[in-house]
Write a protein that holds these residues in place. Sequence first.
Motif, PDB file in Angstrom:
ATOM      1  N   GLN A  99       0.850  -1.206   0.000  1.00 30.58           N
ATOM      2  CA  GLN A  99       0.000   0.000   0.000  1.00 30.58           C
ATOM      3  C   GLN A  99       0.873   1.238   0.000  1.00 30.58           C
ATOM      4  OE1 GLN A  99      -2.149  -1.333   3.845  1.00 30.58           O
ATOM      5  NE2 GLN A  99      -2.267   0.877   3.997  1.00 30.58           N
ATOM      6  N   GLY A 100       0.264   2.429   0.150  1.00 32.17           N
ATOM      7  CA  GLY A 100       1.006   3.680  -0.006  1.00 32.17           C
ATOM      8  C   GLY A 100       2.111   3.874   1.016  1.00 32.17           C
ATOM      9  N   ARG A 101       1.816   3.561   2.282  1.00 34.41           N
ATOM     10  CA  ARG A 101       2.820   3.790   3.331  1.00 34.41           C
ATOM     11  C   ARG A 101       4.024   2.874   3.143  1.00 34.41           C
ATOM     12  NH1 ARG A 101      -1.404   2.662   7.924  1.00 34.41           N
ATOM     13  NH2 ARG A 101      -2.654   3.460   6.226  1.00 34.41           N
ATOM     14  N   ALA A 102       3.824   1.729   2.486  1.00 33.48           N
ATOM     15  CA  ALA A 102       4.936   0.818   2.214  1.00 33.48           C
ATOM     16  C   ALA A 102       5.849   1.429   1.154  1.00 33.48           C
ATOM     17  CB  ALA A 102       4.396  -0.531   1.764  1.00 33.48           C
ATOM     18  N   ALA A 103       5.254   2.113   0.172  1.00 34.20           N
ATOM     19  CA  ALA A 103       6.061   2.815  -0.833  1.00 34.20           C
ATOM     20  C   ALA A 103       6.879   3.917  -0.150  1.00 34.20           C
ATOM     21  CB  ALA A 103       5.149   3.401  -1.910  1.00 34.20           C
ATOM     22  N   GLU A 104       6.247   4.591   0.833  1.00 36.77           N
ATOM     23  CA  GLU A 104       6.979   5.618   1.592  1.00 36.77           C
ATOM     24  C   GLU A 104       8.140   4.976   2.350  1.00 36.77           C
ATOM     25  OE1 GLU A 104       3.785   7.152   4.021  1.00 36.77           O
ATOM     26  OE2 GLU A 104       3.066   8.466   2.436  1.00 36.77           O
ATOM     27  N   ASN A 105       7.880   3.849   2.969  1.00 34.46           N
ATOM     28  CA  ASN A 105       8.905   3.170   3.758  1.00 34.46           C
ATOM     29  C   ASN A 105      10.100   2.786   2.886  1.00 34.46           C
ATOM     30  OD1 ASN A 105      10.036   1.936   6.045  1.00 34.46           O
ATOM     31  ND2 ASN A 105       9.116  -0.035   5.533  1.00 34.46           N
ATOM     32  N   VAL A 106       9.830   2.255   1.704  1.00 34.21           N
ATOM     33  CA  VAL A 106      10.906   1.825   0.804  1.00 34.21           C
ATOM     34  C   VAL A 106      11.695   3.048   0.300  1.00 34.21           C
ATOM     35  CG1 VAL A 106      11.403   0.773  -1.453  1.00 34.21           C
ATOM     36  CG2 VAL A 106       9.788  -0.332   0.129  1.00 34.21           C
ATOM     37  N   LEU A 107      10.982   4.079  -0.140  1.00 32.13           N
ATOM     38  CA  LEU A 107      11.673   5.273  -0.662  1.00 32.13           C
ATOM     39  C   LEU A 107      12.488   5.958   0.439  1.00 32.13           C
ATOM     40  CD1 LEU A 107      12.143   7.332  -2.986  1.00 32.13           C
ATOM     41  CD2 LEU A 107      10.193   8.609  -2.086  1.00 32.13           C
ATOM     42  N   PHE A 108      11.854   6.131   1.615  1.00 29.87           N
ATOM     43  CA  PHE A 108      12.544   6.861   2.683  1.00 29.87           C
ATOM     44  C   PHE A 108      13.738   6.064   3.218  1.00 29.87           C
ATOM     45  CE2 PHE A 108       8.394   9.311   3.943  1.00 29.87           C
ATOM     46  CZ  PHE A 108       8.389   9.882   2.681  1.00 29.87           C
ATOM     47  N   SER A 109      13.617   4.730   3.229  1.00 29.46           N
ATOM     48  CA  SER A 109      14.761   3.907   3.655  1.00 29.46           C
ATOM     49  C   SER A 109      15.930   4.132   2.707  1.00 29.46           C
ATOM     50  CB  SER A 109      14.394   2.416   3.631  1.00 29.46           C
ATOM     51  OG  SER A 109      13.371   2.150   4.543  1.00 29.46           O
ATOM     52  N   THR A 110      15.624   4.426   1.456  1.00 31.36           N
ATOM     53  CA  THR A 110      16.653   4.605   0.437  1.00 31.36           C
ATOM     54  C   THR A 110      17.319   5.977   0.527  1.00 31.36           C
ATOM     55  OG1 THR A 110      15.264   3.251  -0.998  1.00 31.36           O
ATOM     56  CG2 THR A 110      17.090   4.386  -2.059  1.00 31.36           C
ATOM     57  N   ILE A 111      16.512   7.031   0.815  1.00 31.39           N
ATOM     58  CA  ILE A 111      17.104   8.378   0.660  1.00 31.39           C
ATOM     59  C   ILE A 111      17.106   9.267   1.908  1.00 31.39           C
ATOM     60  CG2 ILE A 111      16.726   8.430  -1.853  1.00 31.39           C
ATOM     61  CD1 ILE A 111      14.367  10.212  -1.469  1.00 31.39           C
ATOM     62  N   ILE A 112      16.385   8.886   2.985  1.00 31.19           N
ATOM     63  CA  ILE A 112      16.353   9.771   4.162  1.00 31.19           C
ATOM     64  C   ILE A 112      17.299   9.263   5.254  1.00 31.19           C
ATOM     65  CG2 ILE A 112      14.906  10.678   6.042  1.00 31.19           C
ATOM     66  CD1 ILE A 112      12.566  10.833   4.211  1.00 31.19           C
ATOM     67  N   ASN A 113      18.047  10.192   5.848  1.00 27.41           N
ATOM     68  CA  ASN A 113      18.900   9.864   6.996  1.00 27.41           C
ATOM     69  C   ASN A 113      18.421  10.638   8.228  1.00 27.41           C
ATOM     70  OD1 ASN A 113      20.885   8.130   5.715  1.00 27.41           O
ATOM     71  ND2 ASN A 113      21.511   9.981   4.596  1.00 27.41           N
ATOM     72  N   GLU A 114      18.832  10.168   9.398  1.00 29.75           N
ATOM     73  CA  GLU A 114      18.464  10.830  10.653  1.00 29.75           C
ATOM     74  C   GLU A 114      18.847  12.313  10.606  1.00 29.75           C
ATOM     75  OE1 GLU A 114      19.540   8.569  14.164  1.00 29.75           O
ATOM     76  OE2 GLU A 114      19.554  10.421  15.359  1.00 29.75           O
ATOM     77  N   GLY A 115      17.955  13.169  11.086  1.00 29.44           N
ATOM     78  CA  GLY A 115      18.236  14.597  11.158  1.00 29.44           C
ATOM     79  C   GLY A 115      17.928  15.349   9.871  1.00 29.44           C
ATOM     80  N   ASP A 116      17.422  14.651   8.848  1.00 29.98           N
ATOM     81  CA  ASP A 116      17.118  15.315   7.579  1.00 29.98           C
ATOM     82  C   ASP A 116      15.856  16.186   7.692  1.00 29.98           C
ATOM     83  OD1 ASP A 116      19.282  14.315   6.293  1.00 29.98           O
ATOM     84  OD2 ASP A 116      18.225  12.783   5.141  1.00 29.98           O
ATOM     85  N   ILE A 117      15.711  17.072   6.715  1.00 31.03           N
ATOM     86  CA  ILE A 117      14.586  18.000   6.690  1.00 31.03           C
ATOM     87  C   ILE A 117      13.831  17.788   5.384  1.00 31.03           C
ATOM     88  CG2 ILE A 117      14.048  20.472   6.453  1.00 31.03           C
ATOM     89  CD1 ILE A 117      16.578  20.772   8.349  1.00 31.03           C
ATOM     90  N   ILE A 118      12.509  17.579   5.492  1.00 27.67           N
ATOM     91  CA  ILE A 118      11.732  17.283   4.291  1.00 27.67           C
ATOM     92  C   ILE A 118      10.575  18.273   4.163  1.00 27.67           C
ATOM     93  CG2 ILE A 118      10.344  15.551   3.062  1.00 27.67           C
ATOM     94  CD1 ILE A 118      12.821  14.288   5.518  1.00 27.67           C
ATOM     95  N   PRO A 119      10.761  19.328   3.347  1.00 28.35           N
ATOM     96  CA  PRO A 119       9.670  20.285   3.153  1.00 28.35           C
ATOM     97  C   PRO A 119       8.579  19.712   2.250  1.00 28.35           C
ATOM     98  CG  PRO A 119      11.654  20.997   1.969  1.00 28.35           C
ATOM     99  CD  PRO A 119      11.975  19.679   2.586  1.00 28.35           C
ATOM    100  N   GLY A 120       7.357  20.224   2.434  1.00 25.60           N
ATOM    101  CA  GLY A 120       6.237  19.757   1.614  1.00 25.60           C
ATOM    102  C   GLY A 120       4.981  20.542   1.939  1.00 25.60           C
ATOM    103  N   ASN A 121       3.849  20.077   1.365  1.00 18.46           N
ATOM    104  CA  ASN A 121       2.560  20.728   1.647  1.00 18.46           C
ATOM    105  C   ASN A 121       1.730  19.820   2.549  1.00 18.46           C
ATOM    106  OD1 ASN A 121       2.401  18.844  -0.428  1.00 18.46           O
ATOM    107  ND2 ASN A 121       0.761  19.891  -1.511  1.00 18.46           N
ATOM    108  N   SER A 122       1.558  20.195   3.798  1.00 19.26           N
ATOM    109  CA  SER A 122       0.783  19.422   4.779  1.00 19.26           C
ATOM    110  C   SER A 122       0.928  17.914   4.573  1.00 19.26           C
ATOM    111  CB  SER A 122      -0.706  19.799   4.717  1.00 19.26           C
ATOM    112  OG  SER A 122      -0.874  21.164   4.960  1.00 19.26           O
ATOM    113  N   HIS A 123       2.117  17.400   4.874  1.00 17.54           N
ATOM    114  CA  HIS A 123       2.410  15.959   4.731  1.00 17.54           C
ATOM    115  C   HIS A 123       1.280  15.124   5.337  1.00 17.54           C
ATOM    116  CE1 HIS A 123       6.099  18.282   4.973  1.00 17.54           C
ATOM    117  NE2 HIS A 123       6.788  17.316   4.436  1.00 17.54           N
ATOM    118  N   PHE A 124       0.909  14.084   4.626  1.00 17.77           N
ATOM    119  CA  PHE A 124      -0.107  13.154   5.121  1.00 17.77           C
ATOM    120  C   PHE A 124       0.405  12.470   6.399  1.00 17.77           C
ATOM    121  CE2 PHE A 124      -2.291   8.950   4.880  1.00 17.77           C
ATOM    122  CZ  PHE A 124      -3.580   9.426   5.036  1.00 17.77           C
ATOM    123  N   ASP A 125      -0.519  12.015   7.265  1.00 13.82           N
ATOM    124  CA  ASP A 125      -0.057  11.465   8.569  1.00 13.82           C
ATOM    125  C   ASP A 125       0.914  10.292   8.460  1.00 13.82           C
ATOM    126  OD1 ASP A 125      -2.837  11.482   7.955  1.00 13.82           O
ATOM    127  OD2 ASP A 125      -3.329  10.207   9.647  1.00 13.82           O
TER     128      ASP A 125
END
Length: 458
Positions: A99-125
């Motif tokens: 589902q969608g949150r699993a796609a988030e998990n896979v993408l974020f595991s690939t590109i996000i590190n601790e302490g990073d900053i992710i700007p956006g428009n009212s991020h979904f929960d």
Amino acid sequence: MKLPKAESFKIKMVEAIRPSTIDERLKWIKEANFNLFNLKSEQVFIDLLTDSGTGAMSDKQWSEMMLGDESYAGASYYYKLKNAIQDITGFEYFLPTHQGRAAENVLFSTIINEGDIIPGNSHFDTTKAHIEHRKSYAIDCTIDEAFDTEVNHPFKGNIDIVKLEKVLTENQVEKIPLIIVTITCNSSGGQPVSMQNMKNVSKIAKKYGIPVYYDSARFAENAYFIKKREKGYSDKSIREIVKEMFSYADGMTMSSKKDAIVNMGGFLGLRHKEVFDRASVFNILYEGFNTYGGMSGRDMNALAQGLYDGTELSYLETRINQVAFLGQMLKDKGIPVQFPFGGHAIFVDAKKFLPHLPKEEFIAQTLAVELYIEGGVRAVEIGSIMADRDPDSGLNRYPDLELMRLAIPRRTYTNDHMKYVAASIINVFERRSKITKGLIITKEAPILRHFTVELDRA
Ligand SMILES: *Cc1c(COP(=O)(O)O)cnc(C)c1O
């Protein structure tokens, strides 16, 4: 006489639903500890809890289910879905997820590190939770107009470019692995993002060398609003608009339970082979082999067809007109709702509906409970229960908006159901001065408490 608009489908299979009595509902809601998630679905007459995975599949989608090839690797469904995603979105690489949150998990595991900053428009929960779970920060750059339900703005999902540039200049670029644009923006009321805004975000992101990903659950509804509201797009087809939208992004996460009209499923669309190769490792780890990633073959076939169903203009017109039909009936009676109406839901402004209730008594939840008692209609609170407590102070957080969301499942209910929902809300509105007590929490979980919270009358 001008002919009226009519639904772009006819019904081939039905499911019986049963109305209940007020006495039954009073008993059931008490047994559910005033939490609508605890109701049995058979205790609900019209279920507007969510539009996620609750839509009706088409005859074409059901026939695709029968053609599902359940081979472990290299099955035909993989190529069918890959071709459909490439055809509709333009992304060459894709990974299926459950589902969608699993796609988030896979993408974020690939590109996000601790302490990073992710700007956006009212991020979904779920997006925000996946960011914060990685000890990173989601920075909301939505335009201010989104937070006033009475301001009329055609694209209340837009990113404020000044706010975004401020985040990009005030932080080290290496700390910003991506910008997330949510289309449509669910948390601000199913509000669209304009093509111009997508172009502007892309331009500034390129200037700083930061990739842009779209959280795309309702990309087709977003395209419909661009066609209807943005200059230069009225003659373009939905699919042309969708292609252009995604041309400004490096990739997308998708909850297929929304605009791909399936009951379960998701995927990741990617432009760059290098990101795909790295993400594949996490996909195999968390989801499954790259040609199925947590889905069965028949479901992937239905999803491929759903991408085509969901980007048909006639379907989108029916859907978005139905949401507006409900919204207009409420607005005509003076009921305060987020305006313009969103693509997938009507959001009732609970603080304006019940202005005499203190915020400590969970105004939107109180309204949702009253609506259930009135008509057996299930809505959801998007307010201070969902906002959880502040992790540092332990105090309740009270967001600016206390909303009751009426999410409309796709191709599921008729306009008579919408009339029933409107009448139920209007009845509650007429007796609103008699609702003098809200709710108090008797039991709650430390995070995502709205799913399991227990309440009682204040
Ligand atoms: C539903 C949704 C998600 C999460 O998708 P799931 O399929 O529920 O895991 C992410 N972003 C947005 C905007 C959504 O609406």
